[in-house]
Design a protein around this motif. Structure first.
Motif, PDB file in Angstrom:
ATOM      1  N   VAL A 229      16.841  58.457  72.182  1.00 42.70           N
ATOM      2  CA  VAL A 229      17.237  57.460  72.273  1.00 42.70           C
ATOM      3  C   VAL A 229      15.787  57.250  73.572  1.00 42.70           C
ATOM      4  CG1 VAL A 229      18.496  55.742  74.348  1.00 42.70           C
ATOM      5  CG2 VAL A 229      19.179  58.086  72.773  1.00 42.70           C
TER       6      VAL A 229
ATOM      7  N   GLY B 198      18.125  52.527  68.688  1.00 44.97           N
ATOM      8  CA  GLY B 198      19.771  53.310  69.154  1.00 44.97           C
ATOM      9  C   GLY B 198      19.688  54.163  68.997  1.00 44.97           C
ATOM     10  N   PRO B 199      20.544  55.579  69.363  1.00 44.30           N
ATOM     11  CA  PRO B 199      20.471  56.847  69.093  1.00 44.30           C
ATOM     12  C   PRO B 199      20.253  57.398  67.767  1.00 44.30           C
ATOM     13  CG  PRO B 199      22.130  56.451  70.609  1.00 44.30           C
ATOM     14  CD  PRO B 199      21.743  55.448  69.689  1.00 44.30           C
TER      15      PRO B 199
ATOM     16  N   ASN C  91      20.366  63.548  69.495  1.00 44.91           N
ATOM     17  CA  ASN C  91      19.675  62.158  69.288  1.00 44.91           C
ATOM     18  C   ASN C  91      18.717  62.058  69.789  1.00 44.91           C
ATOM     19  OD1 ASN C  91      21.982  61.343  66.891  1.00 44.91           O
ATOM     20  ND2 ASN C  91      23.206  60.471  68.718  1.00 44.91           N
TER      21      ASN C  91
ATOM     22  N   VAL D 106      11.255  58.349  76.030  1.00 50.29           N
ATOM     23  CA  VAL D 106      12.348  58.785  75.494  1.00 50.29           C
ATOM     24  C   VAL D 106      12.602  59.820  76.370  1.00 50.29           C
ATOM     25  CG1 VAL D 106      11.542  58.289  73.076  1.00 50.29           C
ATOM     26  CG2 VAL D 106      11.618  60.373  73.638  1.00 50.29           C
TER      27      VAL D 106
ATOM     28  N   LEU E 182      13.564  53.096  67.121  1.00 48.95           N
ATOM     29  CA  LEU E 182      14.409  53.546  68.249  1.00 48.95           C
ATOM     30  C   LEU E 182      15.477  52.096  68.853  1.00 48.95           C
ATOM     31  CD1 LEU E 182      13.472  56.355  70.284  1.00 48.95           C
ATOM     32  CD2 LEU E 182      14.891  56.913  68.683  1.00 48.95           C
TER      33      LEU E 182
END
Length: 147
Positions: free
Chosen positions: A98, A52-53, A96, A83, A50
């Motif tokens: 993240v 980024g998204p 998503n 997350v 992870l």
């Protein structure tokens, strides 16, 4: 062989075996460090991906598993506030994943605590480290192209 005797080029099989042995040792070191933070190796692998998204389906592809398996992994990481899920800007039906600041911090600590891997890398001098880095960077795009 002495330092003046030329080395025979290794076969692809020898290279594959060496890469597998190093990959396995690095994975064991990673899993051990992750366990000290209460993470399974798969949970830690998710966090490590992870940067980024990343959509849930993308995580499943990286983990080479069914998307339904990712849900439980993400649920447990989310319960620990490592997350969060958020809707994708382009398609709000897509979720998503993240990493939170706490999740990024745990991964930083896991990587710092990989003592066997750090110890192995410490045996290289600067020129050897630069050569290894360049070779691995050269291999990476080909190995990751289908991911």
């Amino acid at each position: 062989m002495s330092a003046t005797t030329p080395h025979a080029a290794p076969t692809k099989l020898e290279l594959l075996e060496l890469l597998a042995a190093i990959g396995t040792a690095q994975w064991r070191d990673f899993a051990s460090a992750a366990a000290r933070h209460g993470l399974t190796s798969t949970q830690a692998k998710v966090l490590a991906q992870l940067n980024g998204p990343l959509p849930m389906r993308g995580l499943a592809a990286l983990l080479v598993c069914d998307a339904s398996n990712v849900t439980g992994i993400v649920d447990r990481l989310e319960a620990r506030e490592l997350v969060r899920r958020e809707p994708a800007p382009a398609d709000r039906r897509v979720k998503n994943v993240v990493a939170t600041e706490a999740g990024r911090e745990v991964m930083r600590r896991v990587r710092e605590e990989m003592q066997a891997t750090h110890g192995a890398l410490d045996t290289l001098d600067d020129a050897e480290s630069a050569t290894l880095y360049a070779l691995l960077e050269r291999l990476r795009p080909t190995l990751e192209k289908d991911i």
